[in-house]
Design an enzyme around this catalytic site. Structure first.
Site, PDB file in Angstrom:
ATOM      1  N   ASN A 172       0.813  -1.223   0.000  1.00 42.21           N
ATOM      2  CA  ASN A 172       0.000   0.000   0.000  1.00 42.21           C
ATOM      3  C   ASN A 172       0.851   1.280   0.000  1.00 42.21           C
ATOM      4  O   ASN A 172       0.334   2.363   0.254  1.00 42.21           O
ATOM      5  CB  ASN A 172      -0.979  -0.005   1.177  1.00 42.21           C
ATOM      6  CG  ASN A 172      -0.274  -0.053   2.520  1.00 42.21           C
ATOM      7  OD1 ASN A 172       0.946  -0.110   2.580  1.00 42.21           O
ATOM      8  ND2 ASN A 172      -1.040  -0.033   3.594  1.00 42.21           N
ATOM      9  N   PHE A 190       2.962   4.402  -1.548  1.00 40.22           N
ATOM     10  CA  PHE A 190       2.692   5.210  -2.744  1.00 40.22           C
ATOM     11  C   PHE A 190       3.346   6.578  -2.628  1.00 40.22           C
ATOM     12  O   PHE A 190       3.774   6.992  -1.540  1.00 40.22           O
ATOM     13  CB  PHE A 190       1.173   5.393  -2.931  1.00 40.22           C
ATOM     14  CG  PHE A 190       0.505   6.134  -1.798  1.00 40.22           C
ATOM     15  CD1 PHE A 190       0.586   7.512  -1.711  1.00 40.22           C
ATOM     16  CD2 PHE A 190      -0.177   5.452  -0.798  1.00 40.22           C
ATOM     17  CE1 PHE A 190       0.001   8.197  -0.654  1.00 40.22           C
ATOM     18  CE2 PHE A 190      -0.772   6.131   0.267  1.00 40.22           C
ATOM     19  CZ  PHE A 190      -0.670   7.512   0.336  1.00 40.22           C
ATOM     20  N   HIS A 243       4.106   7.782   1.229  1.00 41.87           N
ATOM     21  CA  HIS A 243       3.790   6.774   2.243  1.00 41.87           C
ATOM     22  C   HIS A 243       4.725   5.583   2.079  1.00 41.87           C
ATOM     23  O   HIS A 243       4.650   4.855   1.093  1.00 41.87           O
ATOM     24  CB  HIS A 243       2.327   6.307   2.087  1.00 41.87           C
ATOM     25  CG  HIS A 243       1.950   5.181   3.003  1.00 41.87           C
ATOM     26  ND1 HIS A 243       1.137   4.137   2.641  1.00 41.87           N
ATOM     27  CD2 HIS A 243       2.297   4.931   4.297  1.00 41.87           C
ATOM     28  CE1 HIS A 243       0.978   3.316   3.648  1.00 41.87           C
ATOM     29  NE2 HIS A 243       1.678   3.761   4.672  1.00 41.87           N
ATOM     30  N   SER A 249      -7.610  12.472   0.894  1.00 40.81           N
ATOM     31  CA  SER A 249      -6.792  12.345   2.096  1.00 40.81           C
ATOM     32  C   SER A 249      -7.071  13.576   2.944  1.00 40.81           C
ATOM     33  O   SER A 249      -7.620  14.565   2.436  1.00 40.81           O
ATOM     34  CB  SER A 249      -5.316  12.264   1.739  1.00 40.81           C
ATOM     35  OG  SER A 249      -5.054  11.078   1.014  1.00 40.81           O
ATOM     36  N   HIS A 260      -4.827   6.342  11.268  1.00 43.75           N
ATOM     37  CA  HIS A 260      -3.697   6.532  10.341  1.00 43.75           C
ATOM     38  C   HIS A 260      -4.076   6.450   8.878  1.00 43.75           C
ATOM     39  O   HIS A 260      -3.248   6.698   8.012  1.00 43.75           O
ATOM     40  CB  HIS A 260      -2.601   5.515  10.640  1.00 43.75           C
ATOM     41  CG  HIS A 260      -2.771   4.184   9.948  1.00 43.75           C
ATOM     42  ND1 HIS A 260      -3.925   3.440  10.028  1.00 43.75           N
ATOM     43  CD2 HIS A 260      -1.924   3.474   9.165  1.00 43.75           C
ATOM     44  CE1 HIS A 260      -3.773   2.327   9.334  1.00 43.75           C
ATOM     45  NE2 HIS A 260      -2.576   2.319   8.802  1.00 43.75           N
ATOM     46  N   GLY A 261      -5.312   6.085   8.571  1.00 41.38           N
ATOM     47  CA  GLY A 261      -5.704   5.943   7.170  1.00 41.38           C
ATOM     48  C   GLY A 261      -7.164   5.568   7.080  1.00 41.38           C
ATOM     49  O   GLY A 261      -7.931   5.762   8.035  1.00 41.38           O
ATOM     50  N   ALA A 262      -7.543   4.998   5.929  1.00 42.06           N
ATOM     51  CA  ALA A 262      -8.938   4.592   5.769  1.00 42.06           C
ATOM     52  C   ALA A 262      -9.193   3.234   6.434  1.00 42.06           C
ATOM     53  O   ALA A 262     -10.249   3.005   7.016  1.00 42.06           O
ATOM     54  CB  ALA A 262      -9.295   4.532   4.289  1.00 42.06           C
ATOM     55  N   LYS A 279       2.806   4.132  -7.765  1.00 41.78           N
ATOM     56  CA  LYS A 279       2.973   3.009  -6.834  1.00 41.78           C
ATOM     57  C   LYS A 279       3.497   1.807  -7.584  1.00 41.78           C
ATOM     58  O   LYS A 279       3.557   1.832  -8.818  1.00 41.78           O
ATOM     59  CB  LYS A 279       1.657   2.682  -6.133  1.00 41.78           C
ATOM     60  CG  LYS A 279       0.549   2.207  -7.058  1.00 41.78           C
ATOM     61  CD  LYS A 279      -0.716   1.944  -6.309  1.00 41.78           C
ATOM     62  CE  LYS A 279      -0.557   0.991  -5.151  1.00 41.78           C
ATOM     63  NZ  LYS A 279       0.066  -0.284  -5.432  1.00 41.78           N
TER      64      LYS A 279
END
Lengths: 472, 134
Positions: free
Chosen positions: A209, A211, A241, A376, A395-397, A471
């Site tokens: 994940n 990118f 990331h 984001s 920290h994210g989705a 990515k």
């Protein structure tokens, strides 16, 4: 292993955005387990083994107050991803599995002086240049190779070491969590295999994940804090990331193994070997702490080198101006930190484990990346986080669909078409990696961020919309 | 090779089954290599010996796979078992055949102990789950 997974009836609603699994749920729990979520997302939280893993966290010796799950929580190994736990530094433990294999995986937000209109006709060129400058993919080495004591210097000194070599500025240090260095790092506690795995990986994204996105600010929620962070509407920014690559993976592997062997010496029994831990004050605990700090320093340098590579790509496309690419903030989301909190009315030094969770100190910039096709967010940390979540937020989705299911349900051409229609340029070296990261594999980032905003542990400042995704 | 993939939200979980303990080790390694997806570069083979000591059989398997994973990244090779020279509950010595790769299609960060449990059923069949951190 006791695999009784908590059900909806086992969760007690404490506040609008907070549920608790009481200590009585399982006899080996030392403290309750708490999860920040919403009525809308609670079924998905219960849809995998993350709540069972959260309950397992509560059995660790020296745990304070409660084990916490953030709204992006999902099943991992040991701790769930999105797990936070704090331990007394005197009689508590340190657990490599509670930090994760990708030590100091984190996010960096880079600001530019261009608006979306300035770059919209050059997005393809920019995507191409970035993909040429920033190595991504499995086993892809970087352009920086170590000589002599270079590796040990980076592990010991972190980003300040590469300021001397021109890859970072003093201003970058001011905008990196902990100034880009944890001073307890000791390269002697990092194995030769770990150093070999990391030898050519500085300045590389890796796979999964990870990118590099180019985005623009499409909504400002909080003018005052946006201005303080140097962010404004339509401004082009970049999100990076990645983490400590093979070096960090090997440090964690080495120390989960060592701690598993050493646990019996300290009379520690756990429901899951992946939670293997030892007292922080023990020899094995201190060795891991020093090695983890070294891994964290490596990760900060990795993201710093990638920012340097981004600057080169920027110059290539825009003919200069990369000196105006500034670091807004760099934050870790797989790490342990020694911090002070009030417990039972007394100030205590605790070692806070964040695995897929971000620091959220009052006034501090919080970065929460969403998916490649959604949004984001940049938030600002709040005092409430210090009172309720050991200074932490999400920290994210958070994944909601397995990679296998994503591969079975998402068609690459359809996803690519969808991205094009959204005006997003994608460069991905792997079709598999591309579809595994499809937006539908994740929870709704807006819902996740709304929980932490409404709960008051971090407040929204700006929203970012992606226009270039690079990515593996 | 006898393994099947199980559902896991973020990582890759497999169930490996084999008729013997030796086969369980070989099949687990083959499963890991298949997940890594090596893009092969020639047939030149290099033998490498790994010797692992662990607290029990489950840890031994996971530690063996972790060691091979590290070798894969360090040497840019993928591996299969050439010969198991020695094996008991706490120690294994294996000769691996390593072949060069251009790249792997999947980045396995680590092999975890989570939910791993090497067991033998009443019919003598060996099995374990393994979760790979992706």
């Amino acid at each position: 292993m006791d695999q009784v997974v908590p059900q909806r009836s086992d969760l007690r609603k404490m506040e609008d955005w907070l549920w608790e699994i009481p200590k009585s749920f399982r006899k080996d729990m030392r403290v309750p387990a708490q999860v920040y979520t919403s009525e809308e997302m609670i079924d998905s939280v219960l849809g995998d083994k993350s709540m069972w893993q959260l309950v397992n966290m509560t059995t660790l010796p020296g745990i304070q107050k409660y084990a916490l799950a953030m709204p992006d929580v999902h099943q991992g190994y040991g701790f769930p991803v999105g797990g936070v736990a704090a331990f007394d530094i005197k009689d508590g433990v340190i657990s490599p599995g509670g930090i994760g294999y990708d030590i100091n995986c984190g996010v960096r937000l880079v600001g530019t002086d261009k608006s979306f209109n300035d770059v919209k006709d050059k997005l393809e060129d920019l995507a191409q240049a970035i993909s040429e400058w920033v190595p991504s993919g499995v086993g892809k080495g970087g352009r920086i190779t170590f000589k002599g004591s270079d590796m040990d210097d980076v592990l010991k000194n972190g980003v300040p070491e590469i300021v001397k070599k021109g890859y970072a500025t003093e201003d970058d240090l001011d905008h990196t969590e902990s100034g880009g260095v944890l001073s307890d790092a000791d390269p002697r506690d990092v194995s030769l295999n770990a150093k070999k795995r990391g030898k050519d990986q500085l300045g590389t994204l890796g796979a999964g994940n990870h990118f590099l996105d180019v985005c623009y600010v499409d909504k400002v929620f909080d003018d005052k804090n946006a201005e303080k962070m140097g962010l404004y509407e339509n401004q082009v920014v970049s999100l990076i990331h990645t983490g400590s690559r093979g070096l960090g993976h090997q440090i964690a592997t080495d120390y989960v193994r060592l701690h598993m062997k050493a646990m019996s010496k300290y009379g520690i029994e756990l429901p899951d070997r992946e939670l293997a831990c030892v007292p922080l004050s023990s020899e094995e605990g201190q060795q891991y702490w020093r090695a983890m700090c070294a891994g964290a320093n490596f990760a900060w340098c990795n993201r710093q080198f990638i920012m340097w590579e981004l600057r080169q790509a920027w110059d290539q496309v825009f003919g200069g101006g990369s000196d105006r690419l500034n670091l807004v903030y760099d934050i870790a989301h797989n790490i342990a930190k020694i911090e002070e909190y009030e417990v039972d009315g007394k100030k205590k030094k605790l070692i806070v484990h964040r695995k897929g969770a971000t620091r959220s100190f009052p006034g501090q910039t919080v970065l929460i990346p969403g998916t490649m096709a959604t949004s984001s967010y940049v938030l600002v940390g709040q005092e409430t986080a210090m009172e309720k979540t050991f200074g932490s937020t999400c920290h994210g989705a958070g994944r909601s669909m397995s990679r296998r299911k994503a591969r079975m349900t998402v068609q690459p051409q359809e996803l690519l078409k969808r991205m094009r229609e959204l005006g997003i340029v994608v460069v991905s070296g792997s079709t598999r990696g591309f579809i595994e990261e499809a937006p539908e594999s994740y929870k709704d980032i807006h819902n996740v961020v709304d929980v932490v905003d409404s709960a008051g542990i971090a407040k929204k400042v700006v929203r970012l919309r992606p226009v270039v995704v690079v990515k593996c | 090779m006898s393994y099947k993939r199980l559902e896991h939200t973020a990582d890759v979980e497999v169930l490996v089954e084999a008729d013997s303990l030796e086969s369980l080790f070989c099949d687990s390694l083959d499963a890991m290599v298949e997940i890594m997806g090596p893009e092969k570069k020639g047939d030149k083979s290099t033998n490498r010996t790994v010797s692992i000591g662990s607290i029990d059989l489950t840890a031994l398997l996971i530690d063996f796979l972790s060691e091979v994973l590290a070798l894969s990244e360090i040497n840019n090779e993928y591996y299969e078992v050439e010969k198991i020279q020695f094996m008991n509950e706490n120690r294994v010595e294996v000769v691996l055949a390593g072949r060069p790769i251009e790249t792997f299609s999947e980045d396995i960060k680590a092999v975890t102990y989570h939910e791993a449990d090497v067991v033998q059923d009443k019919d003598g069949k060996w099995s374990t789950k393994i979760i790979f951190d992706i």
